[in-house]
Design a protein around this motif. Sequence first.
Motif, short mmCIF file in Angstrom:
data_model
loop_
_atom_site.label_atom_id
_atom_site.label_comp_id
_atom_site.label_asym_id
_atom_site.label_seq_id
_atom_site.Cartn_x
_atom_site.Cartn_y
_atom_site.Cartn_z
N UNK A 36 32.14 -5.96 24.36
CA UNK A 36 32.59 -5.05 25.43
C UNK A 36 33.57 -4.02 24.88
N UNK A 37 34.47 -4.49 24.03
CA UNK A 37 35.46 -3.59 23.46
C UNK A 37 34.84 -2.46 22.67
N UNK A 38 33.82 -2.76 21.88
CA UNK A 38 33.18 -1.70 21.08
C UNK A 38 32.36 -0.76 21.95
N UNK A 39 31.72 -1.29 22.98
CA UNK A 39 30.95 -0.43 23.89
C UNK A 39 31.88 0.56 24.59
N UNK A 40 33.03 0.06 25.05
CA UNK A 40 34.02 0.95 25.67
C UNK A 40 34.51 1.98 24.66
N UNK A 41 34.66 1.55 23.42
CA UNK A 41 35.11 2.46 22.36
C UNK A 41 34.09 3.58 22.13
N UNK A 42 32.81 3.26 22.22
CA UNK A 42 31.76 4.27 22.05
C UNK A 42 31.87 5.32 23.15
N UNK A 43 32.03 4.87 24.39
CA UNK A 43 32.15 5.82 25.50
C UNK A 43 33.43 6.63 25.39
N UNK A 44 34.50 5.99 24.95
CA UNK A 44 35.76 6.71 24.78
C UNK A 44 35.64 7.79 23.73
N UNK A 45 34.85 7.53 22.68
CA UNK A 45 34.74 8.47 21.57
C UNK A 45 34.05 9.77 21.97
N UNK A 46 33.18 9.71 22.99
CA UNK A 46 32.51 10.96 23.38
C UNK A 46 32.94 11.50 24.74
N UNK A 47 33.94 10.89 25.37
CA UNK A 47 34.36 11.34 26.71
C UNK A 47 34.84 12.79 26.69
N UNK A 48 35.65 13.15 25.69
CA UNK A 48 36.19 14.52 25.63
C UNK A 48 35.09 15.52 25.34
N UNK A 49 34.35 15.31 24.25
CA UNK A 49 33.25 16.21 23.91
C UNK A 49 32.16 16.16 24.98
N UNK A 50 32.04 15.02 25.65
CA UNK A 50 31.01 14.86 26.66
C UNK A 50 31.17 15.81 27.83
N UNK A 51 32.40 16.10 28.20
CA UNK A 51 32.66 17.04 29.30
C UNK A 51 32.08 18.41 28.97
N UNK A 52 32.29 18.86 27.74
CA UNK A 52 31.75 20.15 27.31
C UNK A 52 30.24 20.07 27.13
N UNK A 53 29.75 18.93 26.69
CA UNK A 53 28.31 18.74 26.51
C UNK A 53 27.57 18.88 27.84
#
Length: 317
Positions: A39-56
């Motif tokens: 669960x921790x790594x899955x959350x980490x994956x989503x956290x890693x693209x949250x900022x760029x994801x908004x622009x995406x």
Amino acid sequence: MTRKERMVGIGMLTKHMVPMVLAVMLVLFSVLIPNFCTVGNIINIFSSFAVYGVVTIAMALALICGEFDLSVGSIMAFSSLIFATLVNEKTFAAAAAAALLSGAVVGAANGFLVAKFNIPSFVVTMGMQITVKGAACLYTDAKPVAIYSDFCYTVGNGALFGIPYLVWAFFVIWLLAGVLLKYTAFGRGLYAVGGNYLMAKNAGINAPIYKFMVFFILGIASALGGIMMACRISAGNALYGMDLTMAAISANVVGGTSTVGGTGNIRKTLLGLIVLYVLYNALMLLGIQAYVQQLIKGLIVIIVIVIDGLSRVANEN
């Protein structure tokens, strides 16, 4: 097998390729990396693209409309500096408003030049990218600006029900964009303008306004990304977003949004983000050297462009 049958086969393959690739990646990386599916790594994956994801997400709207923006990274960097400078002296709301306004102004300038004078977006946004990046470096002499606000740190690194606030923000924007595209006249207009600009104008659609609006939205989204990045790192920096344009376009193309306009949806954009950042996360956990990761990321960009071309040819046939 006839050429038409081959093209149909390629079209079907490209249509279902992303989910299949994601499934294979999850199985493979789960075997190779013991803690990959935690669960921790899955959350980490989503956290890693949250900022760029908004622009995406905003870039998806532009691509659907047949446009793209090379200046989003520079806008993110400049907005992060404005936010960081002001938040230490003013309220969070005032600093955020100023940063968002700066992004809106640059986005509006891009949109005006493209829509009013019919200048190719590549030329306009490339020039704006250089200009805004220079302004960002000049603004602070290319030095980062530290943020000392505890509230900003909480926004950037806190969590609700174990999920970071930035991830919540990303999904709220993702849902709003999905509603905009599927259930509003503006969303339908984006597809029409991106699919055939002249036909859309002849049908009574104010096509230049749609062109203007996608750049305006991209400017605001990039500034929001700058605020989110500044809160996460506790600093503004002129170097933020250097790879943002390629990351945003790659995720969209992987998800099935064509670079020539008229196709795509937000659900597939999310899928493209997940595929790319699952791969990036696995490369990091496997200890792959940074320059090898860059090589792989570059190859991914080339591959997704080829896939986009094959898919487009298949659809035309």
